[in-house]
Design a protein around this motif. Structure first.
Motif, PDB file in Angstrom:
ATOM      1  N   LEU A 174       0.814  -1.206   0.000  1.00 18.54           N
ATOM      2  CA  LEU A 174       0.000   0.000   0.000  1.00 18.54           C
ATOM      3  C   LEU A 174       0.852   1.262   0.000  1.00 18.54           C
ATOM      4  CD1 LEU A 174      -2.722  -1.068   2.569  1.00 18.54           C
ATOM      5  CD2 LEU A 174      -2.919  -0.965   0.098  1.00 18.54           C
ATOM      6  N   VAL A 175       1.998   1.214   0.693  1.00 16.11           N
ATOM      7  CA  VAL A 175       2.825   2.411   0.841  1.00 16.11           C
ATOM      8  C   VAL A 175       3.566   2.756  -0.444  1.00 16.11           C
ATOM      9  CG1 VAL A 175       4.803   3.363   2.073  1.00 16.11           C
ATOM     10  CG2 VAL A 175       3.050   2.135   3.327  1.00 16.11           C
ATOM     11  N   LEU A 176       4.136   1.778  -1.123  1.00 10.62           N
ATOM     12  CA  LEU A 176       4.933   2.067  -2.313  1.00 10.62           C
ATOM     13  C   LEU A 176       4.121   2.688  -3.451  1.00 10.62           C
ATOM     14  CD1 LEU A 176       7.439  -0.904  -2.430  1.00 10.62           C
ATOM     15  CD2 LEU A 176       7.829   1.431  -1.686  1.00 10.62           C
ATOM     16  N   PRO A 177       2.959   2.167  -3.806  1.00  8.94           N
ATOM     17  CA  PRO A 177       2.179   2.852  -4.852  1.00  8.94           C
ATOM     18  C   PRO A 177       1.732   4.252  -4.429  1.00  8.94           C
ATOM     19  CG  PRO A 177       1.408   0.617  -4.594  1.00  8.94           C
ATOM     20  CD  PRO A 177       2.360   0.867  -3.477  1.00  8.94           C
ATOM     21  N   ALA A 178       1.400   4.423  -3.153  1.00 11.02           N
ATOM     22  CA  ALA A 178       1.002   5.752  -2.679  1.00 11.02           C
ATOM     23  C   ALA A 178       2.176   6.721  -2.744  1.00 11.02           C
ATOM     24  CB  ALA A 178       0.468   5.655  -1.250  1.00 11.02           C
ATOM     25  N   LEU A 179       3.366   6.267  -2.386  1.00 12.21           N
ATOM     26  CA  LEU A 179       4.552   7.106  -2.455  1.00 12.21           C
ATOM     27  C   LEU A 179       4.885   7.482  -3.892  1.00 12.21           C
ATOM     28  CD1 LEU A 179       6.870   8.350  -0.792  1.00 12.21           C
ATOM     29  CD2 LEU A 179       8.130   6.242  -1.194  1.00 12.21           C
ATOM     30  N   ALA A 180       4.775   6.532  -4.808  1.00 10.79           N
ATOM     31  CA  ALA A 180       5.022   6.819  -6.219  1.00 10.79           C
ATOM     32  C   ALA A 180       3.997   7.813  -6.761  1.00 10.79           C
ATOM     33  CB  ALA A 180       4.985   5.526  -7.034  1.00 10.79           C
TER      34      ALA A 180
ATOM     35  N   VAL B 205       2.313  10.117  -5.069  1.00  6.62           N
ATOM     36  CA  VAL B 205       2.556  11.441  -4.492  1.00  6.62           C
ATOM     37  C   VAL B 205       3.771  12.094  -5.132  1.00  6.62           C
ATOM     38  CG1 VAL B 205       3.239  12.629  -2.368  1.00  6.62           C
ATOM     39  CG2 VAL B 205       1.389  10.967  -2.324  1.00  6.62           C
ATOM     40  N   SER B 206       4.840  11.322  -5.359  1.00  2.00           N
ATOM     41  CA  SER B 206       6.037  11.918  -5.960  1.00  2.00           C
ATOM     42  C   SER B 206       5.766  12.363  -7.395  1.00  2.00           C
ATOM     43  CB  SER B 206       7.205  10.942  -5.906  1.00  2.00           C
ATOM     44  OG  SER B 206       6.915   9.783  -6.639  1.00  2.00           O
ATOM     45  N   LEU B 207       5.022  11.580  -8.181  1.00  5.38           N
ATOM     46  CA  LEU B 207       4.680  12.002  -9.535  1.00  5.38           C
ATOM     47  C   LEU B 207       3.738  13.202  -9.538  1.00  5.38           C
ATOM     48  CD1 LEU B 207       4.240   8.551 -11.280  1.00  5.38           C
ATOM     49  CD2 LEU B 207       6.089  10.200 -11.602  1.00  5.38           C
ATOM     50  N   LEU B 208       2.839  13.236  -8.583  1.00  8.68           N
ATOM     51  CA  LEU B 208       1.936  14.375  -8.472  1.00  8.68           C
ATOM     52  C   LEU B 208       2.712  15.648  -8.143  1.00  8.68           C
ATOM     53  CD1 LEU B 208      -1.024  15.302  -8.484  1.00  8.68           C
ATOM     54  CD2 LEU B 208      -1.067  14.833  -6.037  1.00  8.68           C
ATOM     55  N   LEU B 209       3.697  15.552  -7.268  1.00  8.45           N
ATOM     56  CA  LEU B 209       4.516  16.711  -6.939  1.00  8.45           C
ATOM     57  C   LEU B 209       5.335  17.176  -8.132  1.00  8.45           C
ATOM     58  CD1 LEU B 209       5.716  15.809  -3.333  1.00  8.45           C
ATOM     59  CD2 LEU B 209       4.038  17.538  -4.013  1.00  8.45           C
ATOM     60  N   LEU B 210       5.810  16.252  -8.952  1.00  5.91           N
ATOM     61  CA  LEU B 210       6.546  16.640 -10.147  1.00  5.91           C
ATOM     62  C   LEU B 210       5.646  17.351 -11.151  1.00  5.91           C
ATOM     63  CD1 LEU B 210       8.903  13.620 -10.812  1.00  5.91           C
ATOM     64  CD2 LEU B 210       9.538  15.933 -10.145  1.00  5.91           C
ATOM     65  N   ILE B 211       4.403  16.933 -11.233  1.00  2.73           N
ATOM     66  CA  ILE B 211       3.473  17.588 -12.146  1.00  2.73           C
ATOM     67  C   ILE B 211       3.131  18.983 -11.644  1.00  2.73           C
ATOM     68  CG2 ILE B 211       1.088  17.522 -12.995  1.00  2.73           C
ATOM     69  CD1 ILE B 211       1.365  14.485 -13.091  1.00  2.73           C
ATOM     70  N   LEU B 212       2.940  19.115 -10.334  1.00  9.59           N
ATOM     71  CA  LEU B 212       2.564  20.408  -9.785  1.00  9.59           C
ATOM     72  C   LEU B 212       3.715  21.401  -9.807  1.00  9.59           C
ATOM     73  CD1 LEU B 212       0.399  19.280  -6.748  1.00  9.59           C
ATOM     74  CD2 LEU B 212      -0.370  20.158  -8.950  1.00  9.59           C
ATOM     75  N   ASN B 213       4.952  20.921  -9.669  1.00  6.36           N
ATOM     76  CA  ASN B 213       6.107  21.802  -9.651  1.00  6.36           C
ATOM     77  C   ASN B 213       7.167  21.256 -10.605  1.00  6.36           C
ATOM     78  OD1 ASN B 213       7.846  23.795  -9.037  1.00  6.36           O
ATOM     79  ND2 ASN B 213       8.218  23.180  -6.930  1.00  6.36           N
ATOM     80  N   PRO B 214       7.016  21.470 -11.914  1.00  5.85           N
ATOM     81  CA  PRO B 214       7.945  20.880 -12.878  1.00  5.85           C
ATOM     82  C   PRO B 214       9.331  21.509 -12.864  1.00  5.85           C
ATOM     83  CG  PRO B 214       6.366  22.257 -14.000  1.00  5.85           C
ATOM     84  CD  PRO B 214       5.942  22.187 -12.562  1.00  5.85           C
TER      85      PRO B 214
END
Length: 68
Positions: free
Chosen positions: A26-32, A34-43
């Protein structure tokens, strides 16, 4: 000659599914996510590699060969 059949140690309960996931499932997909979402929000934090990658040259060569 009859064969022995093995029985389940716990009787099956109809209508109930007992599935337990490890914590990392559960943690690894959630971490991935969140990290991709942060990259999209702050490229601006996603820096491109310096130099020209070999994969780009390879793809360009393949495109040139196919175009001939």
């Amino acid at each position: 000659m009859s064969a022995c059949t093995q029985t389940r140690p716990h009787p099956a309960t109809p209508g109930r599914v007992d599935i337990r996931l490890p914590w990392w499932a559960l943690v690894l997909p959630a971490l991935a996510f969140v990290s991709l979402l942060l990259l999209i929000l702050n490229p601006s934090d996603a820096h491109a590699a310096t130099g020209e990658p070999a994969v780009t040259h390879l793809i360009e060569r393949v495109q040139q060969l196919i175009a001939r």
